[in-house]
Scaffold this motif. Structure first.
Motif, PDB file in Angstrom:
ATOM      1  N   VAL A  62       2.489  31.180 -14.494  1.00 25.54           N
ATOM      2  CA  VAL A  62       3.945  31.050 -14.535  1.00 25.54           C
ATOM      3  C   VAL A  62       4.487  30.258 -13.351  1.00 25.54           C
ATOM      4  O   VAL A  62       5.508  29.568 -13.466  1.00 25.54           O
ATOM      5  CB  VAL A  62       4.595  32.453 -14.591  1.00 25.54           C
ATOM      6  CG1 VAL A  62       6.104  32.369 -14.405  1.00 25.54           C
ATOM      7  CG2 VAL A  62       4.259  33.136 -15.906  1.00 25.54           C
ATOM      8  N   ALA A  63       3.811  30.305 -12.206  1.00 22.23           N
ATOM      9  CA  ALA A  63       4.345  29.726 -10.974  1.00 22.23           C
ATOM     10  C   ALA A  63       4.725  28.251 -11.092  1.00 22.23           C
ATOM     11  O   ALA A  63       5.814  27.853 -10.647  1.00 22.23           O
ATOM     12  CB  ALA A  63       3.351  29.936  -9.836  1.00 22.23           C
ATOM     13  N   PRO A  64       3.891  27.360 -11.682  1.00 20.48           N
ATOM     14  CA  PRO A  64       4.306  25.949 -11.787  1.00 20.48           C
ATOM     15  C   PRO A  64       5.586  25.766 -12.593  1.00 20.48           C
ATOM     16  O   PRO A  64       6.463  24.983 -12.214  1.00 20.48           O
ATOM     17  CB  PRO A  64       3.107  25.285 -12.470  1.00 20.48           C
ATOM     18  CG  PRO A  64       1.953  26.178 -12.187  1.00 20.48           C
ATOM     19  CD  PRO A  64       2.514  27.555 -12.164  1.00 20.48           C
ATOM     20  N   PHE A  65       5.675  26.488 -13.699  1.00 23.16           N
ATOM     21  CA  PHE A  65       6.892  26.386 -14.507  1.00 23.16           C
ATOM     22  C   PHE A  65       8.110  26.860 -13.719  1.00 23.16           C
ATOM     23  O   PHE A  65       9.163  26.223 -13.745  1.00 23.16           O
ATOM     24  CB  PHE A  65       6.737  27.234 -15.777  1.00 23.16           C
ATOM     25  CG  PHE A  65       8.042  27.636 -16.407  1.00 23.16           C
ATOM     26  CD1 PHE A  65       8.795  26.731 -17.142  1.00 23.16           C
ATOM     27  CD2 PHE A  65       8.536  28.932 -16.244  1.00 23.16           C
ATOM     28  CE1 PHE A  65      10.001  27.100 -17.697  1.00 23.16           C
ATOM     29  CE2 PHE A  65       9.731  29.303 -16.796  1.00 23.16           C
ATOM     30  CZ  PHE A  65      10.473  28.386 -17.533  1.00 23.16           C
ATOM     31  N   LEU A  66       7.976  27.976 -13.020  1.00 22.72           N
ATOM     32  CA  LEU A  66       9.109  28.518 -12.277  1.00 22.72           C
ATOM     33  C   LEU A  66       9.558  27.553 -11.177  1.00 22.72           C
ATOM     34  O   LEU A  66      10.758  27.359 -10.968  1.00 22.72           O
ATOM     35  CB  LEU A  66       8.714  29.865 -11.663  1.00 22.72           C
ATOM     36  CG  LEU A  66       9.851  30.723 -11.090  1.00 22.72           C
ATOM     37  CD1 LEU A  66      10.845  31.076 -12.178  1.00 22.72           C
ATOM     38  CD2 LEU A  66       9.284  31.985 -10.457  1.00 22.72           C
ATOM     39  N   LEU A  67       8.611  26.929 -10.493  1.00 24.14           N
ATOM     40  CA  LEU A  67       8.951  25.990  -9.431  1.00 24.14           C
ATOM     41  C   LEU A  67       9.662  24.760  -9.990  1.00 24.14           C
ATOM     42  O   LEU A  67      10.709  24.345  -9.470  1.00 24.14           O
ATOM     43  CB  LEU A  67       7.674  25.577  -8.687  1.00 24.14           C
ATOM     44  CG  LEU A  67       7.853  24.546  -7.571  1.00 24.14           C
ATOM     45  CD1 LEU A  67       8.745  25.104  -6.471  1.00 24.14           C
ATOM     46  CD2 LEU A  67       6.490  24.124  -7.007  1.00 24.14           C
ATOM     47  N   THR A  70       3.618  19.994 -26.242  1.00 24.74           N
ATOM     48  CA  THR A  70       2.786  20.833 -25.377  1.00 24.74           C
ATOM     49  C   THR A  70       3.604  21.422 -24.232  1.00 24.74           C
ATOM     50  O   THR A  70       3.513  22.617 -23.915  1.00 24.74           O
ATOM     51  CB  THR A  70       1.616  20.014 -24.815  1.00 24.74           C
ATOM     52  OG1 THR A  70       0.849  19.482 -25.898  1.00 24.74           O
ATOM     53  CG2 THR A  70       0.723  20.877 -23.930  1.00 24.74           C
ATOM     54  N   GLY A  71       4.416  20.601 -23.590  1.00 29.16           N
ATOM     55  CA  GLY A  71       5.243  21.089 -22.501  1.00 29.16           C
ATOM     56  C   GLY A  71       6.283  22.093 -22.957  1.00 29.16           C
ATOM     57  O   GLY A  71       6.585  23.060 -22.244  1.00 29.16           O
ATOM     58  N   VAL A 101       6.159  29.881 -23.337  1.00 29.14           N
ATOM     59  CA  VAL A 101       5.199  30.946 -23.047  1.00 29.14           C
ATOM     60  C   VAL A 101       5.343  31.417 -21.603  1.00 29.14           C
ATOM     61  O   VAL A 101       5.310  32.624 -21.309  1.00 29.14           O
ATOM     62  CB  VAL A 101       3.767  30.459 -23.328  1.00 29.14           C
ATOM     63  CG1 VAL A 101       2.748  31.505 -22.871  1.00 29.14           C
ATOM     64  CG2 VAL A 101       3.588  30.166 -24.803  1.00 29.14           C
ATOM     65  N   ALA A 102       5.536  30.473 -20.679  1.00 27.51           N
ATOM     66  CA  ALA A 102       5.686  30.846 -19.272  1.00 27.51           C
ATOM     67  C   ALA A 102       6.948  31.673 -19.063  1.00 27.51           C
ATOM     68  O   ALA A 102       6.943  32.657 -18.312  1.00 27.51           O
ATOM     69  CB  ALA A 102       5.719  29.583 -18.411  1.00 27.51           C
ATOM     70  N   ALA A 103       8.043  31.268 -19.712  1.00 28.09           N
ATOM     71  CA  ALA A 103       9.271  32.049 -19.591  1.00 28.09           C
ATOM     72  C   ALA A 103       9.104  33.440 -20.189  1.00 28.09           C
ATOM     73  O   ALA A 103       9.665  34.423 -19.685  1.00 28.09           O
ATOM     74  CB  ALA A 103      10.423  31.313 -20.275  1.00 28.09           C
ATOM     75  N   SER A 104       8.307  33.544 -21.254  1.00 28.61           N
ATOM     76  CA  SER A 104       8.057  34.859 -21.861  1.00 28.61           C
ATOM     77  C   SER A 104       7.233  35.740 -20.932  1.00 28.61           C
ATOM     78  O   SER A 104       7.490  36.950 -20.811  1.00 28.61           O
ATOM     79  CB  SER A 104       7.344  34.687 -23.204  1.00 28.61           C
ATOM     80  OG  SER A 104       8.102  33.868 -24.084  1.00 28.61           O
TER      81      SER A 104
END
Length: 482
Positions: free
Chosen positions: A12-17, A136-137, A143-146
């Motif tokens: 999740v960290a890359p998406f959050l950043l 894909t992104g 999925v990362a937000a979930s």
């Protein structure tokens, strides 16, 4: 649980950043657009009388004859350009926007836009949504937000379990790190305490972000439909007209569809704009031609306070009956259907909409508006009554005199002129209330430039009243019976 928390955090960290950084940059897009696209968005010199929309549209179409005319957006201020939006099949869901100097009708450039957003804003929006990785992104972001909620919940469970045995019953041990700890224990405690403080915000970020995603957003939309929580769509179908085969008939009908073969008459844009101004729509508006003869022209007020357009809170929308023989695209993002105008001597029926309130017309003569909101509150507004009420007060007539002498004054300037020139000892609050009445009647338009709010005179409602009763009768005068 610890491994699940660790690996989910790495995922999740890359998406959050990226989401945090791009979201922060996105708040500065109005300033970035002005810096990058200043040549297209702003005029060199302002002042003088703006050219009719028909002349500006003709100049834009001469420079860019490709595609079809989709809509026209009036300038946001005296130093902004007019936007002529073209639907070009080769661009898909994007549009070609031609920027025209409203004072000289000179084309200042063109950009490929996406629902009014510049290429830079669109690029940042795609980076925020899908990291420019396409499908894909988009799936990774969803999925990362979930999993963000799972990471936060797992971290809370792990931390509360550790604290239970070490500092039972101590809120300080849960909320604050232990500064006496060293090494990995100190780092872990700082990480856990920070997570506790941010937990509520991260849950909110995950939940609200998922509403804009594909799969979760679709289910959220189904929930809104089930509880009837959506804003009502505005029907642009003219009264008594039959919708064409396959047409949706709603406010989004035709948006993003196949362009029509011919443009709407440029002169009809001025007619639709004049009707909207007479009905009280001020500031920046978007004029959209109808999809066919059974649809209405749509004039939607743009109120993006941080964007390049808009004045004040809450969009207002109005539509005008399509002139005979005109063709074009249908309503864009919002609009209200307007019934055909009455016979000569009758005022046109002008339904307006403000923030999801559906408009309906009844009868003829003066324009009666039934506005029904989500709170099941209905009320009626008579345009002519508002106009005469606004003119009945001598102070308001004096304000109009001052705006006639010099338009574009601030509240402070109007108060000063009333006090020094007319010896009227009234408060700023009273003058502000008078301006609100004049603005509701459509006689005054307000616009914001930075921290200042300017007021301009609009005489279109007076012309509408004159056309209603003073228009000549081709059949000749008739004797009136007492």
């Amino acid at each position: 649980m610890l491994r699940l928390h660790f690996y989910a955090g790495v995922f999740v960290a890359p998406f959050l950043l990226v989401a945090a950084l791009t979201g922060l940059i996105y708040t500065f897009t109005p300033q970035l657009d002005q810096l990058v696209y200043g040549e297209q968005l702003r005029v060199e010199q302002s002042g003088g009388q703006a050219r009719p929309l028909a002349e500006q549209i003709t100049a834009a179409r001469s420079a860019h004859p490709e595609g079809t005319l989709a809509s026209v957006t009036t300038p946001a201020g005296p130093r902004h350009t007019t936007r002529v939006v073209l639907s070009v099949p080769e661009l898909g869901e994007r549009q070609r926007t031609v920027f025209v100097d409203p004072y000289t009708a000179r084309v200042r450039g063109e950009l490929t836009t996406w629902y009014g957003s510049t290429p830079l804003t669109t690029w940042l929006d795609d980076l925020h949504r899908n990291l420019h990785l396409g499908e894909t992104g988009r799936l990774y972001s969803e999925v990362a937000a979930s999993w963000l909620g799972v990471v936060v919940a797992g971290g809370l469970v792990l931390w509360l379990g550790r604290c239970r045995g070490q500092r039972a019953g101590s809120a300080r041990g849960v909320l604050l790190p232990d500064r006496g700890a060293k090494g990995v224990r100190r780092t872990r405690r700082f990480h856990a305490a920070t997570g506790v403080w941010l937990a509520l915000g991260l849950f909110f970020l995950s939940a609200t972000g998922l509403t804009w995603s594909h799969y979760a957003g679709e289910r959220f939309g189904q929930l809104l439909d089930a509880v009837k929580g959506r804003a009502p769509e505005l029907d642009t179908l003219l009264p008594g007209a039959e919708p064409p085969d396959g047409a949706e008939g709603g406010e989004h009908a035709g948006h993003g569809g196949t362009p029509k073969a011919a443009d709407a008459d440029p002169a009809a844009f001025d007619s639709a704009l004049a009707a909207a101004r007479a009905a009280g729509l001020g500031g920046t508006v978007e004029v959209t031609p109808p999809a066919d003869a059974s649809s209405a022209w749509v004039v939607a007020q743009n109120d993006n306070a941080q964007g390049l357009d808009g004045q004040g809170p809450g969009p207002r929308r109005l539509a005008h009956p399509a002139p005979a023989g005109s063709r074009g695209r249908s309503a864009g993002r919002g609009g209200a259907g307007l019934g055909a105008a009455g016979t000569r001597g009758d005022a046109p029926r002008l339904p307006a909409v403000r923030r999801g309130r559906r408009a309906r017309t009844r009868g003829s003569g003066a324009a009666h508006l039934d506005l029904i909101g989500k709170c099941v509150v209905a009320y009626r507004l008579d345009v002519a009554d508002d106009l005469f009420k606004a003119l009945s007060d001598p102070t308001r007539r004096t304000i109009l005199d001052e705006l006639t002498e010099r338009s574009g004054q601030t509240l402070f300037e109007i108060c000063a002129r009333l006090s020094m020139k007319h010896r009227l000892g009234i408060s700023r609050q009273a003058v502000s209330q008078h301006l609100a009445v004049l603005e509701a009647a459509g006689l005054v338009e307000s616009r914001r430039e930075g921290r200042y709010k300017f007021h301009d005179l609009n005489t279109a409602p007076l012309r509408r009243i004159a056309e209603r009763w003073l228009a000549p009768d081709p059949s000749g005068p008739e004797e009136s019976t007492p």
